[in-house]
Motif scaffolding. Structure first.
Motif, mmCIF file in Angstrom:
data_model
loop_
_atom_site.group_PDB
_atom_site.id
_atom_site.type_symbol
_atom_site.label_atom_id
_atom_site.label_comp_id
_atom_site.label_asym_id
_atom_site.label_seq_id
_atom_site.Cartn_x
_atom_site.Cartn_y
_atom_site.Cartn_z
ATOM 1 N N VAL A 167 -0.049 -2.404 4.924
ATOM 2 C CA VAL A 167 -1.352 -1.799 4.626
ATOM 3 C C VAL A 167 -1.424 -1.545 3.119
ATOM 4 O O VAL A 167 -0.529 -0.918 2.547
ATOM 5 C CB VAL A 167 -1.544 -0.475 5.393
ATOM 6 C CG1 VAL A 167 -2.822 0.219 4.960
ATOM 7 C CG2 VAL A 167 -1.553 -0.724 6.896
ATOM 8 N N GLN A 168 -2.475 -2.020 2.478
ATOM 9 C CA GLN A 168 -2.588 -1.913 1.028
ATOM 10 C C GLN A 168 -3.132 -0.565 0.566
ATOM 11 O O GLN A 168 -2.712 -0.045 -0.470
ATOM 12 C CB GLN A 168 -3.492 -3.040 0.501
ATOM 13 C CG GLN A 168 -2.935 -4.438 0.730
ATOM 14 C CD GLN A 168 -1.575 -4.637 0.064
ATOM 15 O OE1 GLN A 168 -1.362 -4.259 -1.090
ATOM 16 N NE2 GLN A 168 -0.635 -5.219 0.798
ATOM 17 N N ASP A 169 -4.062 -0.002 1.288
ATOM 18 C CA ASP A 169 -4.711 1.237 0.883
ATOM 19 C C ASP A 169 -4.410 2.358 1.874
ATOM 20 O O ASP A 169 -4.114 2.095 3.048
ATOM 21 C CB ASP A 169 -6.223 1.034 0.786
ATOM 22 C CG ASP A 169 -6.596 -0.024 -0.239
ATOM 23 O OD1 ASP A 169 -6.087 0.055 -1.367
ATOM 24 O OD2 ASP A 169 -7.381 -0.941 0.103
ATOM 25 N N PRO A 170 -4.481 3.616 1.439
ATOM 26 C CA PRO A 170 -4.201 4.748 2.338
ATOM 27 C C PRO A 170 -5.038 4.689 3.612
ATOM 28 O O PRO A 170 -6.254 4.521 3.553
ATOM 29 C CB PRO A 170 -4.580 5.964 1.481
ATOM 30 C CG PRO A 170 -4.402 5.508 0.078
ATOM 31 C CD PRO A 170 -4.789 4.066 0.064
ATOM 32 N N ARG A 171 -4.351 4.810 4.760
ATOM 33 C CA ARG A 171 -5.029 4.760 6.060
ATOM 34 C C ARG A 171 -4.568 5.933 6.916
ATOM 35 O O ARG A 171 -3.369 6.236 6.985
ATOM 36 C CB ARG A 171 -4.728 3.451 6.784
ATOM 37 C CG ARG A 171 -5.412 3.344 8.154
ATOM 38 C CD ARG A 171 -4.943 2.114 8.916
ATOM 39 N NE ARG A 171 -5.311 0.881 8.234
ATOM 40 C CZ ARG A 171 -4.972 -0.334 8.686
ATOM 41 N NH1 ARG A 171 -4.245 -0.448 9.788
ATOM 42 N NH2 ARG A 171 -5.354 -1.410 8.025
ATOM 43 N N ILE A 172 -5.510 6.587 7.557
ATOM 44 C CA ILE A 172 -5.187 7.716 8.433
ATOM 45 C C ILE A 172 -4.340 7.246 9.605
ATOM 46 O O ILE A 172 -4.604 6.200 10.212
ATOM 47 C CB ILE A 172 -6.476 8.377 8.943
ATOM 48 C CG1 ILE A 172 -7.227 9.056 7.795
ATOM 49 C CG2 ILE A 172 -6.169 9.415 10.030
ATOM 50 C CD1 ILE A 172 -8.582 9.613 8.195
ATOM 51 N N VAL A 173 -3.297 8.011 9.924
ATOM 52 C CA VAL A 173 -2.499 7.761 11.122
ATOM 53 C C VAL A 173 -3.274 8.345 12.298
ATOM 54 O O VAL A 173 -3.272 9.561 12.514
ATOM 55 C CB VAL A 173 -1.095 8.380 10.997
ATOM 56 C CG1 VAL A 173 -0.303 8.172 12.284
ATOM 57 C CG2 VAL A 173 -0.351 7.778 9.802
ATOM 58 N N ASP A 174 -3.952 7.478 13.042
ATOM 59 C CA ASP A 174 -4.890 7.925 14.079
ATOM 60 C C ASP A 174 -4.223 8.782 15.148
ATOM 61 O O ASP A 174 -4.834 9.705 15.687
ATOM 62 C CB ASP A 174 -5.557 6.705 14.737
ATOM 63 C CG ASP A 174 -6.557 6.037 13.798
ATOM 64 O OD1 ASP A 174 -7.091 6.734 12.922
ATOM 65 O OD2 ASP A 174 -6.776 4.821 13.940
#
Length: 368
Positions: free
Chosen positions: A191-198
């Motif tokens: 993942v390249q950009d910050p993503r919420i851990v759902d």
């Protein structure tokens, strides 16, 4: 206040004796250094040396620094606030800037030497390093990475190949390499950009730690969540490798295959809730390359994962796929307050428990 260390010490880190490993906690003693033991505020291991930050902002390095063995290299009175030590460079945070020096050029005259890189920062900007205004520091060029403007960051930690961030609202985000499930998004994709851990969305998170290829999150309620690589049991989940190792040292029933006795987990791509014995509430967490440590509100330390170099502190070199209390501290009436792991080493800050009227108390006055 006392600091203890255990684990791999083959690079001659200060105060931890001459043996290759230490499987039981040993008191850190800065004999002959220009700073006293009681002044240590933070201990941050790198691979071949350990960095000590003191209350007055001095920095002391011990081990192999820039390829040379030194009992200690003291950088006194530089008013450092925090630091990020690596094999090639060391990055120091000051009140109004962040500077980077090559490790092999360090000397006590640090402030008079030209830094490799410098970035001015807002004085008084109160964020946890390596966070800085509008971004965060990384230990290789270009040294600064910008964060999305919508991301209000509270804490950020760096794994070998991934990043874990907690926002001011307690939301946990990850990005970077994901092939070991260390991002917690349910797959093995990068993942390249910050993503919420759902899986943790809606759970208020207050702390995070990143190992080599695993991650740990701590909720507001004191619960631990682990995800990523579990090859050495570092997630606190059943490990096939450890079961096979145990089978090789013990007699198994004829025809039995211990590796098939239960469900084993090598990669956990979603956060898993990990239970500590006695329903302990956790207040601090930290990760080494393949081991994990947690401090409870009652002052106990639990460790699990890879233990070949004694980094779990249980007096042996066994690996564990379940949390186990480090008995040394309770046996010696010590209340653990802080833990700092990196690579194959663990450092712990303790206070002596107060014994009164037949009851044990920690330094907050709570009965144990």
């Amino acid at each position: 206040m006392l600091w203890f260390g255990f684990g791999y010490k083959g690079f001659g880190q200060v105060a931890l004796g001459e043996d290759l490993i230490s499987s039981l906690p040993e008191v850190v003693k800065l004999k002959g250094a220009e700073v006293g033991d009681s002044m240590i505020s933070r201990v941050i291991p790198s691979w071949s040396y350990t960095a000590f930050l003191t209350e007055d902002g001095s920095v002391l390095l011990s081990g192999f620094v820039g390829g040379c063995h030194v009992p200690y290299l003291c950088l006194p009175g530089i008013k450092c606030l925090d630091l990020l030590p690596t094999e090639n460079v060391i990055i120091l945070q000051f009140t109004d800037c962040v500077k980077c020096w090559a490790v092999n050029t360090l000397s006590p005259l640090l402030m008079h030497e030209k830094s490799v890189w410098k970035m001015d920062t807002c004085a008084g900007h109160n964020v946890a390093f390596p966070l800085v205004a509008n971004g965060h520091i990384i230990p290789q060029a270009p040294f600064f990475r910008q964060l999305p403007t919508k991301c209000s960051a509270h804490k950020l930690v760096l794994g070998n190949e991934h990043v874990v961030l907690i926002t001011t609202e307690g939301t946990l985000l990850t990005w970077g390499a994901g092939r070991h499930g260390q991002l917690g998004h349910g797959d093995l994709e990068d993942v390249q950009d910050p993503r919420i851990v759902d899986a943790l969305h809606g759970v208020v998170m207050v702390d995070a730690a990143a190992g080599g290829w695993h991650s740990v999150g701590l909720s507001e309620g004191g619960d631990i969540y682990c995800w990523g690589w579990n090859e050495s049991g570092q997630l606190g989940l059943p490990s096939k490798a450890l079961a096979q190792e145990k089978a090789n040292t013990e007699e198994a029933p004829t025809g039995a295959d211990p590796a098939e006795a239960s469900e084993f987990i090598t990669i956990q791509a979603f956060p898993a809730l990990i239970d500590l014995p006695h329903e302990s509430e956790v207040i601090k967490i930290s990760c080494g390359s393949r081991h994990t440590a947690a401090v409870t509100g009652s002052g106990d330390l639990y460790t699990w994962g890879w233990g070949k170099y004694g980094q779990l502190g249980h007096g042996n070199t066994m690996s564990l796929d379940h949390p186990q209390r480090v008995e040394y501290f309770s046996q010696n009436q010590l209340c653990v307050k802080e833990v700092s792991c990196k690579h194959w080493k663990t450092y712990v800050r303790c206070h002596q428990k107060i014994i009164s009227a037949g009851l044990n108390h920690n330094d907050n006055g709570a009965t144990i």
